[in-house]
Structures are given as C-alpha cells and as structure tokens.
Design a protein around this motif. Structure first.
Motif, PDB file in Angstrom:
ATOM      1  N   THR A 199      35.452  39.325  46.246  1.00  0.00           N
ATOM      2  CA  THR A 199      34.185  39.164  46.876  1.00  0.00           C
ATOM      3  C   THR A 199      34.219  40.552  48.042  1.00  0.00           C
ATOM      4  O   THR A 199      33.120  41.127  48.162  1.00  0.00           O
ATOM      5  CB  THR A 199      33.777  37.924  47.587  1.00  0.00           C
ATOM      6  N   VAL A 200      35.307  40.354  48.978  1.00  0.00           N
ATOM      7  CA  VAL A 200      35.429  41.233  49.978  1.00  0.00           C
ATOM      8  C   VAL A 200      35.346  42.677  49.497  1.00  0.00           C
ATOM      9  O   VAL A 200      34.846  43.563  49.969  1.00  0.00           O
ATOM     10  CB  VAL A 200      36.691  40.944  50.711  1.00  0.00           C
ATOM     11  N   THR A 201      36.042  42.905  48.455  1.00  0.00           N
ATOM     12  CA  THR A 201      36.335  44.172  47.793  1.00  0.00           C
ATOM     13  C   THR A 201      34.919  44.856  47.348  1.00  0.00           C
ATOM     14  O   THR A 201      34.367  45.921  47.310  1.00  0.00           O
ATOM     15  CB  THR A 201      37.088  44.296  46.375  1.00  0.00           C
ATOM     16  N   ASN A 202      33.822  43.614  46.745  1.00  0.00           N
ATOM     17  CA  ASN A 202      32.563  43.859  46.331  1.00  0.00           C
ATOM     18  C   ASN A 202      31.740  44.706  47.489  1.00  0.00           C
ATOM     19  O   ASN A 202      31.060  45.511  47.261  1.00  0.00           O
ATOM     20  CB  ASN A 202      31.995  42.648  45.788  1.00  0.00           C
ATOM     21  N   ILE A 203      31.793  43.699  48.554  1.00  0.00           N
ATOM     22  CA  ILE A 203      31.101  43.954  49.637  1.00  0.00           C
ATOM     23  C   ILE A 203      31.403  45.443  50.169  1.00  0.00           C
ATOM     24  O   ILE A 203      30.724  46.312  50.564  1.00  0.00           O
ATOM     25  CB  ILE A 203      31.280  43.116  50.913  1.00  0.00           C
ATOM     26  N   ARG A 204      32.705  45.884  50.467  1.00  0.00           N
ATOM     27  CA  ARG A 204      33.352  46.880  51.093  1.00  0.00           C
ATOM     28  C   ARG A 204      32.855  48.197  49.996  1.00  0.00           C
ATOM     29  O   ARG A 204      32.914  49.246  50.491  1.00  0.00           O
ATOM     30  CB  ARG A 204      34.760  46.760  51.137  1.00  0.00           C
ATOM     31  N   SER A 205      32.676  47.933  48.784  1.00  0.00           N
ATOM     32  CA  SER A 205      32.364  48.873  47.753  1.00  0.00           C
ATOM     33  C   SER A 205      30.954  49.424  47.700  1.00  0.00           C
ATOM     34  O   SER A 205      30.698  50.085  47.144  1.00  0.00           O
ATOM     35  CB  SER A 205      33.122  48.570  46.475  1.00  0.00           C
ATOM     36  N   GLY A 206      30.274  48.482  48.520  1.00  0.00           N
ATOM     37  CA  GLY A 206      28.762  48.958  48.810  1.00  0.00           C
ATOM     38  C   GLY A 206      27.730  48.008  47.774  1.00  0.00           C
ATOM     39  O   GLY A 206      26.696  48.548  47.536  1.00  0.00           O
ATOM     40  N   ALA A 207      28.256  47.030  47.183  1.00  0.00           N
ATOM     41  CA  ALA A 207      27.402  46.031  46.274  1.00  0.00           C
ATOM     42  C   ALA A 207      26.052  45.828  47.032  1.00  0.00           C
ATOM     43  O   ALA A 207      26.186  45.449  48.272  1.00  0.00           O
ATOM     44  CB  ALA A 207      28.088  44.999  45.958  1.00  0.00           C
ATOM     45  N   THR A 208      24.990  45.669  46.456  1.00  0.00           N
ATOM     46  CA  THR A 208      23.934  45.180  47.160  1.00  0.00           C
ATOM     47  C   THR A 208      22.924  43.999  46.367  1.00  0.00           C
ATOM     48  O   THR A 208      22.090  43.570  46.843  1.00  0.00           O
ATOM     49  CB  THR A 208      22.854  46.516  46.991  1.00  0.00           C
ATOM     50  N   SER A 209      23.347  43.684  45.202  1.00  0.00           N
ATOM     51  CA  SER A 209      23.018  42.487  44.401  1.00  0.00           C
ATOM     52  C   SER A 209      23.960  41.868  43.654  1.00  0.00           C
ATOM     53  O   SER A 209      24.975  42.449  43.239  1.00  0.00           O
ATOM     54  CB  SER A 209      21.667  43.153  43.583  1.00  0.00           C
ATOM     55  N   PRO A 210      23.526  40.973  42.858  1.00  0.00           N
ATOM     56  CA  PRO A 210      24.144  39.942  41.958  1.00  0.00           C
ATOM     57  C   PRO A 210      24.728  41.022  40.634  1.00  0.00           C
ATOM     58  O   PRO A 210      25.494  40.746  39.797  1.00  0.00           O
ATOM     59  CB  PRO A 210      23.515  38.877  41.396  1.00  0.00           C
ATOM     60  N   ILE A 211      23.957  42.340  40.363  1.00  0.00           N
ATOM     61  CA  ILE A 211      24.195  43.118  39.538  1.00  0.00           C
ATOM     62  C   ILE A 211      25.737  43.639  39.418  1.00  0.00           C
ATOM     63  O   ILE A 211      26.220  43.851  38.440  1.00  0.00           O
ATOM     64  CB  ILE A 211      23.177  44.413  39.504  1.00  0.00           C
ATOM     65  N   ALA A 212      25.981  43.973  40.853  1.00  0.00           N
ATOM     66  CA  ALA A 212      27.516  44.282  40.720  1.00  0.00           C
ATOM     67  C   ALA A 212      28.429  43.553  40.505  1.00  0.00           C
ATOM     68  O   ALA A 212      29.380  43.880  39.639  1.00  0.00           O
ATOM     69  CB  ALA A 212      27.838  44.535  42.044  1.00  0.00           C
ATOM     70  N   GLY A 213      28.388  41.969  40.341  1.00  0.00           N
ATOM     71  CA  GLY A 213      29.240  41.144  39.689  1.00  0.00           C
ATOM     72  C   GLY A 213      29.161  41.025  38.110  1.00  0.00           C
ATOM     73  O   GLY A 213      30.036  40.810  37.489  1.00  0.00           O
ATOM     74  N   MET A 214      27.875  41.171  37.594  1.00  0.00           N
ATOM     75  CA  MET A 214      27.766  41.434  36.198  1.00  0.00           C
ATOM     76  C   MET A 214      28.405  42.651  35.564  1.00  0.00           C
ATOM     77  O   MET A 214      28.920  42.321  34.601  1.00  0.00           O
ATOM     78  CB  MET A 214      26.183  41.190  35.957  1.00  0.00           C
ATOM     79  N   VAL A 215      28.354  43.616  36.267  1.00  0.00           N
ATOM     80  CA  VAL A 215      29.042  44.806  36.068  1.00  0.00           C
ATOM     81  C   VAL A 215      30.407  44.731  35.843  1.00  0.00           C
ATOM     82  O   VAL A 215      31.209  45.098  35.028  1.00  0.00           O
ATOM     83  CB  VAL A 215      28.492  46.053  36.866  1.00  0.00           C
ATOM     84  N   HIS A 216      31.039  44.131  37.015  1.00  0.00           N
ATOM     85  CA  HIS A 216      32.427  43.699  36.872  1.00  0.00           C
ATOM     86  C   HIS A 216      32.885  43.125  35.740  1.00  0.00           C
ATOM     87  O   HIS A 216      33.776  43.413  35.176  1.00  0.00           O
ATOM     88  CB  HIS A 216      32.730  43.055  38.331  1.00  0.00           C
ATOM     89  N   ALA A 217      32.178  42.066  35.215  1.00  0.00           N
ATOM     90  CA  ALA A 217      32.413  41.187  34.198  1.00  0.00           C
ATOM     91  C   ALA A 217      32.527  41.974  32.835  1.00  0.00           C
ATOM     92  O   ALA A 217      33.314  42.084  31.993  1.00  0.00           O
ATOM     93  CB  ALA A 217      31.391  40.327  34.009  1.00  0.00           C
ATOM     94  N   LEU A 218      31.504  43.190  32.705  1.00  0.00           N
ATOM     95  CA  LEU A 218      31.278  43.756  31.654  1.00  0.00           C
ATOM     96  C   LEU A 218      32.490  44.885  31.552  1.00  0.00           C
ATOM     97  O   LEU A 218      32.896  45.510  30.612  1.00  0.00           O
ATOM     98  CB  LEU A 218      29.937  44.534  31.486  1.00  0.00           C
TER      99      LEU A 218
END
Length: 550
Positions: free
Chosen positions: A335-354
């Motif tokens: 989650t911290v990596t996601n934030i620091r990478s510039g995520a703005t919405s749950p789309i980032a988490g869905m992309v990570h799974a894909l």
C-alpha cells in the motif's frame, strides 16, 4: 432512523466520478510497480506458510482485485500478508490445507458480517500496545521460520511451535549449505543497500544523472535481488534448493474452481482458526487503511470506510478459498508503495492484480529457478521492517500498564499463538483499565458541623471503585446517634448499577443509625440512573446540578 446495517458502496464508485486520463496513467504506472513488488512477496508468504507458491500468487491476484474493486479505501492493496504466515502454517500443520480453505471461507463470512453490522470501528478499541506486541511477535516467528531455507538446512518439515523450531534448527546446523547462506546474505545486503544507492548526494547519483537515476530508483529492491541472484545461481549451477526442486513444475493457466469438503461438523472444529483469521484480517486491513489515510497526499483521496472495507475483505477471503488460495488482508508495504508511486484510485490496485496475472501466465515457468534462500532473505528483510523494534527501547518512557500489555502480548504471540495473545491482552487491558479508572475515583471529606458528615465525590463510581465508599459507611457506623450525611456529587461524572447499589447500601446503613442521606449537585448521567431506579425519590434530600447554559 439510521439503519443498523452498513450500506454497500465501494469506494471505486465514487472514485470514478470525474476520472481523467491523467489519473488513469498514474494508476496504471503505480499498479505495474506494485504488481512487480508483490510477485516475490506473494510466493514467499505462501511458501513460508506451508503452501505452494501459486497459492500466494493467485491470492494476490484474485483477492487483490476484489479488495480494490469493492473495498472502502482509495489506495489500499490487498493480498497475502506476512502477518498470516505463522497462523496459516499452524492451521495447515494441525488441520491440513483443505480445512484451511474452509476456515478462510468462514472467516470471509465473519468479516462480511462485521462490516455489514457496522462493527468495523470496534477494531480501533484494540490498544496500540497489543498491536505492537503481536506485530513484533509475528515478525520474530517469521524470521525464525526462514532460517531453514536461509541456511539450506536438511530438514524435511519444520514444526509449528516456537521451542520445537529452535530445537530442530539447532539439531541440524551441521547441514548448513554455504551457497544458500551466501545467496541469502547477498539478498539481505542488497535490499538494505539498494535504496541507499539512489539517495541524494550518493556517488551513484553524482555519476548518473537525471532520467537514468529515476529509472533505476523505481525498480523495486526485491525484484533486483530475485532476478540477479536467480541468474547467479543458475549461471554458476549452485547446489541450492529452488522452487522447481521443491514444488516441481508450476502449472500454467487459470486456477481451478473447487468446492471445499464442507460440513458443519468440520466447521465446529475450526472455530478457533476461523476467528483467528478474521480477527487478524480485520486488524491488519483497518490498520493499513489508517496508515494509508495518513500518508496519502493526493487531493482525490478520501478517508477509508471501515465497514465497507471489512465487507470487501470478507468477499475476497470467501471467494479465494474456492481457488485454493490463502487468507488475504490489507498489506502495508504494498500500500505504501502504491501511494508513493502516485496512485489516485482503486484502479491502481486492480491493475496490480492484472499485472500479476499476466506475469504468472506468461513467465510462470521461469519461477522454477528462484532459489528458496533468496525468498528467505526477502522475508527476513520484511520481518525486520515489519517489527517496531524501537518501541522496546522506548518502553521505559511509558507506564507499567503499557509495558505489561506490550511485553505480555509479544511473549504470548511468540510462545503460544496470536489468538491467545490478543485474548489475554484484551482481558489484561480491561483489568488494567478498570484499575486505572478506579484509582481516579476518590471520596474527599469536607468541613462539617456537629451531627453532619460531609463528603465530595470525584470521578466515576463504577464496579471497580465501590470499595472507596466503605470509609463513609464506617464513619456512619462509628458515629454516636443519628447523623446527617451530605454527599456533594458535583464532580461525580458517571455512575453505574454497581455504584448505585453501593449508594443504596450506604443509605440503608444511614437509616439503620437513625440518620439522613442528602445528595446534592447531581450531574445528568448519575441523576438519570438514580431517578429511573427510584433511589432519588427515597432519599431524604436530592438536588440535581443546575442546568448549564451555553
């Protein structure tokens, strides 16, 4: 009238309002980065839990996608977590993998129920000392469980309890594989050094400029260690155990849907594992969501909804059990990596799974060459970062209550298990809280005149403090003749049924000695209880506190 049930409204629905192409680009970039970071961690967590690496990977894919799509947070990443390693390993050893799947599905139902009935906020009542205690305890157990693969010891199966693990490792130290130890040590060293290479002012930064530095700095350390050391072991043909040598060929394709062998008789036997998974999943996910709220700086970020998050966690754990997965929760590191990478919405988490799914389906066979010692090194690094070791040094700055809770939970987690640690910790926290609150209640004698005993009550008169009424009773009993007892309740802020009973007993003693009991300046909460019970009407004198004007 407010509904007793939480509404089901994933944060994704609100995040898509006014969603732009610029935000989508940021989310895709962040999702790719987190997917790469999650790859080695998902495999390592599964292997350390006694499962196949695919169990961890597909848990990260399926549960990670569901948690992001249906969760109550904007940027949280879900999947297998290090905190579950010890729990899952113990369940697998005692009950088997099939029963782990049933426990995971049942825990999912329990988590969904907690969210549906708006119980997500209850997790906030777990004292921080207990959270730190079991987190550090789990970190110690994770580190201990990885010594076998780090040292390349010839141990067929590690036991589940702390002392047996130490005994087994000590008995097999003579089988240490120096090549495995060297790879593991290089992995840990690389993970420590890699981020420091790109610190401002370092020789590498001065040598390489601009875009080159930023490109290398974005590559996660675990991926660098995994790729470079796997190539090293393969190129030199080092005699170390790999994923392929332990687990054989990793099957390609999507995971098969299978119904666990469910029966109510089995579920009754799995009550403790189910509660453990649900409890840890709820605590970890909501703590992670709180951390995300504190770290997020994107203007589109909205504070998490704990009830919606628990419902999403419940659905994810229920579904993943039918694909042979392991328990999932919110993961702080990703989650911290996601934030620091510039995520703005749950789309980032869905992309990570894909991204993870694409890697597994396309490059899965390459995982056969990953040395287990390298994964052990990654997990040891995770365990070190997971623990809040500085809290042990700071213990001297806190009260004995805090120290008792933290150290007690820590040792119980290490020696027994998380469930026992949290249960005992919460009971101990309640006892210490009662003791602390009872110490705040006091009875102060006031100046008196002949035939009058006057006292002033301070604090909360509840079941833990009723013994402090005894001096008033003793004073009445030792007084010769009838006595008028006056209680000033202007500083009495709370009264419970046991406290009221203590006042009732005092009233009886006063009447038996031919006296009178007057209570004046009674605040709203004590007054309401006294009036509803009829005690106020029986008193010789009862005077409410004057109404406060604002």
């Amino acid at each position: 009238m407010a509904s007793p049930l939480a509404r089901f409204r994933p944060r994704l629905w609100d995040a898509l309002r006014g969603y732009s192409g610029e935000r989508f680009a940021k989310d895709v970039g962040s999702g790719v980065t987190v997917g790469i970071v999650a790859l080695p961690l998902a495999m390592a967590f599964a292997i350390a839990s006694g499962l196949s690496p695919l169990a961890g990977l597909w848990t990260a894919i399926i549960a990670g996608f569901i948690i992001s799509a249906l969760g109550g947070t904007t940027v949280q990443i879900g999947g297998p977590a290090g905190a579950f390693i010890v729990i899952v390993y113990g369940i697998v050893e005692r009950y088997g993998v099939a029963n782990l799947l049933i426990s995971t599905a049942c825990a999912g139902v329990l988590l969904f129920g907690l969210g549906l009935f708006k119980l997500g906020t209850l997790v906030r009542y777990v004292p921080v000392s207990i959270v730190i205690g079991f987190t550090n305890g789990i970190a110690v157990l994770i580190a201990l469980s990885q010594l076998k693969d780090l040292l390349g010891l010839d141990i067929a199966k590690m036991p589940g309890d702390f002392f047996s693990q130490i005994k087994t490792i000590a008995a097999h130290l003579d089988s240490t594989n120096p090549y495995a130890l060297a790879l593991g040590a290089l992995c840990i060293l690389g993970l420590v050094v890699w981020p420091r290479i790109f610190m401002q002012g370092s020789p590498v930064v001065r040598l390489l400029e601009g875009r080159t530095v930023r490109t290398f700095a974005r590559v996660p350390g675990p991926i660098v260690a995994l790729v470079s050391l796997s190539l090293l072991a393969w190129g030199l043909d080092l005699p170390v155990e790999t994923l392929g040598s332990r687990f054989g060929q990793i099957p390609g394709g999507l995971p098969a849907f299978a119904l666990p062998d469910f029966s109510w008789a089995t579920v009754r036997l799995l009550v403790t594992p189910t509660i453990t998974i649900a409890l840890l999943g709820a605590i970890e996910s909501l703590l992670c969501a709180r951390v995300a709220d504190q770290l997020a700086t994107d203007p589109h970020h909205v504070k998490h909804d704990p009830n919606q998050e628990l419902m999403a966690q419940g659905i994810a754990n229920f579904v993943v059990a039918f694909f042979g997965g392991m328990p999932a929760t919110g993961t702080i590191a990703r989650t911290v990596t996601n934030i620091r990478s510039g995520a703005t919405s749950p789309i980032a988490g869905m992309v990570h799974a894909l991204v993870l799914a694409a890697v597994v389906l396309v490059a899965g066979p390459l995982a056969l060459y990953i040395p287990l010692a390298v994964l052990a090194g990654i997990l040891l690094f995770v365990a070190w970062n997971m623990g809040e070791w500085h809290e042990f040094v700071r213990l001297r700055n806190f009260s004995s209550h805090y120290r008792t809770l933290l150290l007690g939970t820590f040792f119980l987690t290490v020696v027994f298990d998380l469930t026992v640690a949290v249960e005992v910790g919460m009971v101990l926290a309640c006892i210490l809280f009662i003791r602390r609150m009872s110490s705040l209640f006091r009875v102060a004698p006031q100046p008196t005149r002949t035939g009058v005993l006057a006292f002033k009550l301070y604090g909360a008169l509840f079941f833990g403090a009723v013994a402090k009424i005894d001096p008033i009773v003793q004073a009445v009993e030792s007084h010769i003749g009838g006595v008028r007892v006056e209680l000033d309740a202007s500083q009495l802020i709370s009264l419970d049924a046991t406290g009221l009973d203590a006042l009732e007993q005092l009233f009886k003693v006063v009447l038996q000695h031919g006296g009178q009991l007057h209570i004046r300046h009674v605040n709203p909460q004590p007054r309401g209880l006294m009036e509803r019970s009829g005690f106020a009407a029986r008193l010789n004198g009862f005077q409410p506190a004057p109404a406060t004007r604002y």
